[in-house]
Design a protein around this motif. Structure first.
Motif, PDB file in Angstrom:
ATOM      1  N   PRO A 113       8.248  -5.930   8.921  1.00  0.00           N
ATOM      2  CA  PRO A 113       7.606  -5.380   7.714  1.00  0.00           C
ATOM      3  C   PRO A 113       6.090  -5.499   7.815  1.00  0.00           C
ATOM      4  N   ARG A 114       5.412  -4.510   7.266  1.00  0.00           N
ATOM      5  CA  ARG A 114       3.955  -4.482   7.298  1.00  0.00           C
ATOM      6  C   ARG A 114       3.415  -4.344   5.871  1.00  0.00           C
ATOM      7  N   THR A 115       2.153  -4.670   5.705  1.00  0.00           N
ATOM      8  CA  THR A 115       1.491  -4.599   4.400  1.00  0.00           C
ATOM      9  C   THR A 115       0.479  -3.455   4.411  1.00  0.00           C
ATOM     10  N   GLN A 116       0.552  -2.582   3.431  1.00  0.00           N
ATOM     11  CA  GLN A 116      -0.374  -1.468   3.335  1.00  0.00           C
ATOM     12  C   GLN A 116      -0.414  -0.946   1.902  1.00  0.00           C
ATOM     13  N   ASP A 117      -1.436  -0.143   1.624  1.00  0.00           N
ATOM     14  CA  ASP A 117      -1.553   0.509   0.318  1.00  0.00           C
ATOM     15  C   ASP A 117      -0.708   1.781   0.333  1.00  0.00           C
ATOM     16  N   VAL A 118       0.182   1.894  -0.634  1.00  0.00           N
ATOM     17  CA  VAL A 118       1.123   3.018  -0.671  1.00  0.00           C
ATOM     18  C   VAL A 118       0.853   3.849  -1.930  1.00  0.00           C
ATOM     19  N   PRO A 119       0.547   5.143  -1.786  1.00  0.00           N
ATOM     20  CA  PRO A 119       0.375   5.994  -2.971  1.00  0.00           C
ATOM     21  C   PRO A 119       1.718   6.336  -3.606  1.00  0.00           C
ATOM     22  N   VAL A 120       1.694   6.486  -4.916  1.00  0.00           N
ATOM     23  CA  VAL A 120       2.895   6.842  -5.671  1.00  0.00           C
ATOM     24  C   VAL A 120       2.733   8.275  -6.155  1.00  0.00           C
ATOM     25  N   GLU A 180      11.671   9.357  17.284  1.00  0.00           N
ATOM     26  CA  GLU A 180      10.789   8.521  16.506  1.00  0.00           C
ATOM     27  C   GLU A 180      11.006   7.076  16.902  1.00  0.00           C
ATOM     28  N   PRO A 181       9.930   6.307  16.998  1.00  0.00           N
ATOM     29  CA  PRO A 181      10.094   4.904  17.354  1.00  0.00           C
ATOM     30  C   PRO A 181      10.747   4.148  16.235  1.00  0.00           C
ATOM     31  N   SER A 182      11.777   3.361  16.573  1.00  0.00           N
ATOM     32  CA  SER A 182      12.485   2.597  15.568  1.00  0.00           C
ATOM     33  C   SER A 182      12.145   1.127  15.613  1.00  0.00           C
ATOM     34  N   GLY A 183      11.752   0.625  16.783  1.00  0.00           N
ATOM     35  CA  GLY A 183      11.507  -0.795  16.889  1.00  0.00           C
ATOM     36  C   GLY A 183      10.157  -1.198  16.341  1.00  0.00           C
ATOM     37  N   GLY A 184       9.193  -0.255  16.253  1.00  0.00           N
ATOM     38  CA  GLY A 184       7.866  -0.593  15.772  1.00  0.00           C
ATOM     39  C   GLY A 184       7.692  -0.236  14.323  1.00  0.00           C
ATOM     40  N   ALA A 185       6.425  -0.112  13.921  1.00  0.00           N
ATOM     41  CA  ALA A 185       6.122   0.224  12.524  1.00  0.00           C
ATOM     42  C   ALA A 185       6.377   1.689  12.289  1.00  0.00           C
ATOM     43  N   ALA A 186       6.863   2.021  11.084  1.00  0.00           N
ATOM     44  CA  ALA A 186       7.134   3.418  10.750  1.00  0.00           C
ATOM     45  C   ALA A 186       5.845   4.117  10.399  1.00  0.00           C
ATOM     46  N   LYS A 187       5.917   5.442  10.372  1.00  0.00           N
ATOM     47  CA  LYS A 187       4.753   6.238  10.042  1.00  0.00           C
ATOM     48  C   LYS A 187       4.377   6.031   8.578  1.00  0.00           C
ATOM     49  N   SER A 188       3.090   6.007   8.325  1.00  0.00           N
ATOM     50  CA  SER A 188       2.625   5.869   6.944  1.00  0.00           C
ATOM     51  C   SER A 188       2.716   7.193   6.235  1.00  0.00           C
ATOM     52  N   GLN A 189       2.849   7.150   4.949  1.00  0.00           N
ATOM     53  CA  GLN A 189       3.001   8.363   4.164  1.00  0.00           C
ATOM     54  C   GLN A 189       1.684   9.092   4.100  1.00  0.00           C
ATOM     55  N   PRO A 190       1.692  10.412   4.338  1.00  0.00           N
ATOM     56  CA  PRO A 190       0.400  11.123   4.321  1.00  0.00           C
ATOM     57  C   PRO A 190      -0.164  11.144   2.911  1.00  0.00           C
ATOM     58  N   GLU A 219      -1.088  -1.472  -4.105  1.00  0.00           N
ATOM     59  CA  GLU A 219      -1.956  -2.161  -3.170  1.00  0.00           C
ATOM     60  C   GLU A 219      -1.209  -3.311  -2.497  1.00  0.00           C
ATOM     61  N   LYS A 220      -1.398  -3.417  -1.178  1.00  0.00           N
ATOM     62  CA  LYS A 220      -0.827  -4.487  -0.355  1.00  0.00           C
ATOM     63  C   LYS A 220       0.681  -4.615  -0.568  1.00  0.00           C
TER      64      LYS A 220
END
Length: 465
Positions: free
Chosen positions: A72-79, A455-465, A323-324
């Motif tokens: 799991p990663r931490t990032q800002d996600v738009p809604v 698509e890579p499954s073992g790493g981090a997923a793509k961030s939402q555009p 956020e985060k």
């Protein structure tokens, strides 16, 4: 009494036949029981090999389950709030003539971009030029008469001052001068009207936009009462998109709009690419009672003319940003009888099912409200053979699968275990084929969808555009 020995011989023969029949039946029954017992034993063995073991079909409990994992990663996600809208021109004008006359010139081409103030067409101005000249001449005539009357008024005032003339005559002349001045003002108004009518013989573009199809051809008589007009001008830059949201989102949208302008994205025909980004300009003041939705209007620059009036588009409204937030690939989220969960890999490579709470998710990422931390490792692929408490073997997704454009040529070799065919291809036997199917089936679980191919499954997923 006579003795008949043949009767005793017949009874003995009958008893022997009955004994032989009973023996045959016992042998048949014994054989049948043996066959049924063998079939039951084979069925029991087959049943023991079905799913229900610790690690799935045909799996040995002492072997680890191959899986792919992600952190799991931490990032800002738009809604976003998704909706369907229609593109509308910001301004649309039907250009009509304000005077009647013959159309002598058309200065635009259908589909041409015109600017405000451009002359689109011209009407024969002869009649309106004559009316203007007539009004100018009438004013000149009345101004000359006014000048003469003013001179008479000055003479009468001098005579009245020396008592050589009547004061009444001077007052009457003063009224005549005022009447003539009003007549000159009426002449000026007639000149202005004639000038305006003469100016209407040139049809001017009222705004900057794109001309549509011409409704009247050159040489025809055009009238101010025509309903179709000459042409329709549509403003394409900027352009508006009107869409609707459920009434349950009213409070959320109003709260977000109170904090500042809201961004709106428009998707292309593929439903993935964002073709333009604009701002929310207006919210309707009432809910449509027939649909229970609220209308909203956004404005877009439309620099590349990718939006066209009347077009239906998919839009999304950004209402906030988390956020985060903790984000995992969507494939790591599983659903069970009691809710959502994920398989978390412990230090000893043992997978444990852990309940999680999902805030939102899309086809790529899922936002986790609780249940996971950035130090965990979650399984993203390999759920078919996985169970709670199973030992796993974490693999890598270095080799991207390639698609076969056509089926390979089969080997004609009688050896079913595999070999090389005429085309030089190495063909797998039954064991390799079953193993390949089992490997290709990993990640597919009823009700679940793993990551897309490539698509890579073992790493981090793509961030939402």
């Amino acid at each position: 009494m006579l003795f008949k020995p043949e009767i005793k011989e017949d009874a003995k023969t009958t008893r022997k036949r009955v004994a032989r029949g009973i023996g045959r039946r016992m042998v048949s029954l014994t054989i049948t029981l043996l066959i049924l017992g063998g079939l039951g034993y084979l069925g029991w063995n087959a049943f023991q090999q079905k799913p229900g073991g610790r690690n799935g079909p045909g799996a040995r409990p002492d072997l680890p389950v191959p899986v792919l994992a992600a952190t799991p990663r931490t990032q800002d996600v738009p809604v976003y709030l998704d909706a369907v809208g229609s593109v509308r021109a910001l301004n649309t004008v039907t250009v009509r003539s304000q005077v009647d006359g013959k159309l002598i010139k058309v200065n635009f081409v259908e589909g041409q971009d015109v600017k405000q103030g451009d002359v689109l067409a011209e009407i024969d101005p002869v009649i309106y030029q004559a009316q203007y000249d007539q009004a100018v001449a009438k004013k000149a005539q009345d101004e000359a008469l006014l000048a003469n009357q003013k001179l008479d008024l000055a003479r009468y005032q001098q005579l009245a001052a020396s008592n050589a003339g009547s004061k009444q005559q001077a007052d009457t002349q003063r009224a005549v001068v005022a009447q003539q001045e009003a007549l000159v003002q009426a002449d000026q108004a007639a000149i202005d009207n004639a000038k305006a009518m003469l100016g209407y013989t040139k049809i001017i573009a009222p705004l900057t936009g794109r001309a549509g199809l011409r409704q009247v051809d050159q040489g025809n008589i055009i009238r101010a009462a025509d309903a179709t007009g000459l042409v329709i001008l549509t403003q394409l830059q900027p352009i508006a998109v009107q869409f609707s949201l459920p009434q349950q989102q009213i409070v959320r949208v109003n709260a977000a709009a109170a904090k500042g302008p809201l961004a709106v994205d428009v998707f292309g025909n593929d439903g993935v690419t964002v073709v333009d980004t604009g701002m929310l300009k207006g919210i309707d003041n009432q809910v449509d009672p027939t649909t229970g939705t609220l209308k909203l209007k956004a404005e877009f620059p439309n620099a590349k003319f990718q939006l066209w009036p009347g077009q239906f588009v998919n839009v999304r409204l950004k209402v906030e940003t988390l956020e985060k937030a903790i984000v995992v690939p969507t494939s790591a989220v599983q659903r069970g009888p009691v809710g959502t969960f994920s398989y978390v890999i412990g230090p000893d490579n043992v997978a444990t099912a852990k309940a999680i709470v999902v805030t939102q998710q899309n086809e790529n990422d899922a936002v986790i409200a609780s249940g996971l931390s950035t130090s965990d490792r979650v399984v993203t692929t390999g759920f078919a053979n996985l169970s709670d408490g199973a030992r796993v073997l974490i693999g890598t997704d270095d080799r991207a699968p390639t698609a076969d454009l056509a089926p390979r040529k089969r080997s004609r070799s009688p050896d079913a275990k595999g070999g090389q065919g005429k085309d030089g291809q190495v063909h797998q036997g039954k064991d390799g084929e079953h193993r390949g199917k089992r490997e290709r089936g990993e990640g597919d679980q009823k009700g679940q969808t793993g990551p897309a191919r490539g698509e890579p499954s073992g790493g981090a997923a793509k961030s939402q555009p």
